[in-house]
Design an enzyme around this catalytic site. Structure first.
Site, short mmCIF file in Angstrom:
data_model
loop_
_atom_site.label_atom_id
_atom_site.label_comp_id
_atom_site.label_asym_id
_atom_site.label_seq_id
_atom_site.Cartn_x
_atom_site.Cartn_y
_atom_site.Cartn_z
N ALA A 79 42.37 -12.92 38.89
CA ALA A 79 43.37 -11.96 38.40
C ALA A 79 44.68 -12.12 39.15
CB ALA A 79 42.86 -10.53 38.55
N GLU A 112 32.61 -17.19 32.42
CA GLU A 112 32.59 -16.40 31.19
C GLU A 112 33.92 -15.70 31.05
OE1 GLU A 112 29.91 -15.58 33.36
OE2 GLU A 112 28.31 -16.68 32.35
N ASN A 117 40.34 -12.66 25.21
CA ASN A 117 41.28 -12.84 26.34
C ASN A 117 41.97 -14.20 26.22
OD1 ASN A 117 42.67 -12.91 28.74
ND2 ASN A 117 40.93 -12.30 30.01
N TYR A 124 42.41 -21.53 31.26
CA TYR A 124 41.24 -22.35 31.58
C TYR A 124 41.23 -23.65 30.77
CZ TYR A 124 39.59 -18.04 33.80
OH TYR A 124 39.48 -16.94 34.59
C1 LIG Z 1 44.99 -14.77 32.81
C2 LIG Z 1 45.91 -14.58 34.01
C3 LIG Z 1 45.13 -14.83 35.29
C4 LIG Z 1 47.06 -15.61 33.92
O1 LIG Z 1 47.83 -15.54 35.11
P1 LIG Z 1 49.40 -15.89 35.14
O2 LIG Z 1 49.82 -16.02 36.54
O3 LIG Z 1 50.16 -14.95 34.28
O4 LIG Z 1 49.40 -17.32 34.43
P2 LIG Z 1 50.50 -18.45 34.60
O5 LIG Z 1 51.87 -17.91 34.52
O6 LIG Z 1 50.16 -19.28 35.77
O7 LIG Z 1 50.23 -19.30 33.27
C5 LIG Z 1 49.24 -20.31 33.27
C6 LIG Z 1 48.75 -20.57 31.88
O8 LIG Z 1 47.98 -19.47 31.43
C7 LIG Z 1 48.16 -19.28 30.04
N1 LIG Z 1 48.74 -17.96 29.81
C8 LIG Z 1 49.05 -17.06 30.78
N2 LIG Z 1 49.46 -15.92 30.22
C9 LIG Z 1 49.41 -16.09 28.89
C10 LIG Z 1 49.71 -15.27 27.75
N3 LIG Z 1 50.16 -14.02 27.89
N4 LIG Z 1 49.50 -15.78 26.52
C11 LIG Z 1 49.04 -17.03 26.35
N5 LIG Z 1 48.76 -17.88 27.38
C12 LIG Z 1 48.94 -17.40 28.62
C13 LIG Z 1 49.08 -20.40 29.58
O9 LIG Z 1 48.28 -21.50 29.20
C14 LIG Z 1 49.82 -20.73 30.84
O10 LIG Z 1 50.29 -22.05 30.90
P3 LIG Z 1 51.47 -22.57 29.87
O11 LIG Z 1 52.53 -21.52 29.89
O12 LIG Z 1 51.90 -23.89 30.46
O13 LIG Z 1 50.81 -22.71 28.54
C15 LIG Z 1 46.53 -13.16 34.01
O14 LIG Z 1 47.06 -12.89 32.73
C16 LIG Z 1 45.57 -12.06 34.41
O15 LIG Z 1 45.40 -11.75 35.60
N6 LIG Z 1 44.93 -11.41 33.40
C17 LIG Z 1 44.03 -10.27 33.67
C18 LIG Z 1 42.76 -10.68 34.36
C19 LIG Z 1 42.01 -11.71 33.57
O16 LIG Z 1 41.99 -11.75 32.36
N7 LIG Z 1 41.33 -12.59 34.33
C20 LIG Z 1 40.50 -13.62 33.77
C21 LIG Z 1 39.12 -13.08 33.64
S1 LIG Z 1 38.02 -14.34 33.01
#
Ligand SMILES: CC(C)(COP(=O)(O)OP(=O)(O)OC[C@H]1O[C@@H](n2cnc3c(N)ncnc32)[C@H](O)[C@@H]1OP(=O)(O)O)[C@@H](O)C(=O)NCCC(=O)NCCS
Length: 222
Positions: A79, A112, A117, A124
């Site tokens: 997260a 998982e 999401n 991933y």
């Molecule tokens: C998923 C999460 C970890 C992404 O973290 P983040 O720091 O915002 O991600 P980044 O800025 O490093 O982006 C990395 C990649 O994630 C994907 N991504 C991140 N946010 C996204 C969004 N809102 N929509 C689509 N793709 C997204 C993209 O592939 C992106 O790479 P790209 O822009 O080159 O395509 C974050 O949204 C989060 O903490 N979500 C809530 C918790 C969660 O869902 N955890 C995973 C549980 S399995």
């Protein structure tokens, strides 16, 4: 959101002192958060567990964890602070987690994720995970299915090349900035994510010890 300019994102092993900050992000990120005690027990009593905290300007902005079970890395949590999303912290943290798994001898990685999401699924996919099955009604709060994703073996040439490209790219990223995403300035290297185009294999056997249900990830992106 307060971070001091000029400071670098640092990814360090999680310590029990990190747990209050981790729990704040946990509550903001999941509708059924793990209690701090679950993390404490992971850090203190689970030899398989490896957890990382990402620090920026003296505060924790993200965290992740995995179990290293024989030759498999199983990602248990991941997260980013909602205020710091879309600044490539997730990219850096996942790179660090996979590098740790590889350094510790993992052959591949699994996880998982909620079918809905898409942000996490795309992250991933970018790092080589592919859907291999569904765990029906895996999330007990609302009965949503979990998508099981796994990487090919880390030794596979295509994945090695993908991770090499991503590692080199991550090393060039500017430090996360309060003012917004760095996406335009630093597009990720090649290859689409292709989440929707990947077919699903039949159900994946549930053989491992499960952590408490994570609940629905909340999307707080700008
Ligand atoms: C998923 C999460 C970890 C992404 O973290 P983040 O720091 O915002 O991600 P980044 O800025 O490093 O982006 C990395 C990649 O994630 C994907 N991504 C991140 N946010 C996204 C969004 N809102 N929509 C689509 N793709 C997204 C993209 O592939 C992106 O790479 P790209 O822009 O080159 O395509 C974050 O949204 C989060 O903490 N979500 C809530 C918790 C969660 O869902 N955890 C995973 C549980 S399995």
């Amino acid at each position: 959101m307060v971070a001091h300019p000029g400071l670098r994102l640092q990814i360090l092993p999680m310590h029990v002192d990190d747990l209050p900050a981790v729990h704040v992000i946990e509550r903001q990120s999941f509708t059924t958060p793990w209690p701090p005690q679950a993390y404490r027990s992971e850090l203190e009593s689970n030899d398989l567990a490896h957890y990382l905290s990402a620090w920026l300007g003296g505060r924790i902005v993200a965290y992740a964890g995995m179990w290293l079970m024989l030759d498999e890395a199983h990602i248990t949590t991941f997260a980013v602070d909602p205020a710091w999303r879309r600044r490539r912290i997730g990219d850096r943290l996942l790179m660090a987690l996979l590098d740790l798994a590889i350094a510790r001898g993992a052959r591949d990685a699994t996880l998982e994720v909620r079918v809905s999401n898409i942000a996490a699924r795309r992250l991933y996919e970018k790092f080589g995970f592919r859907p291999i099955g569904i765990r029906p009604r895996y999330y007990t709060d609302d009965g949503e299915d979990a998508l099981v994703m796994t990487t090919p073996p880390f030794s596979e040439t295509a994945l090695t090349r993908r991770l090499d490209r991503l590692r080199a790219w991550v090393a060039t990223l500017p430090e996360p900035d309060e003012n917004g995403a760095a996406d335009e300035a630093t597009p990720a290297p090649g290859e689409g994510t292709g989440v929707e185009s990947v077919g699903l294999a039949p159900d994946h056997a549930a053989t491992r010890r499960e952590m408490p249900d994570r609940g629905r990830a909340t999307e707080a992106d700008p």
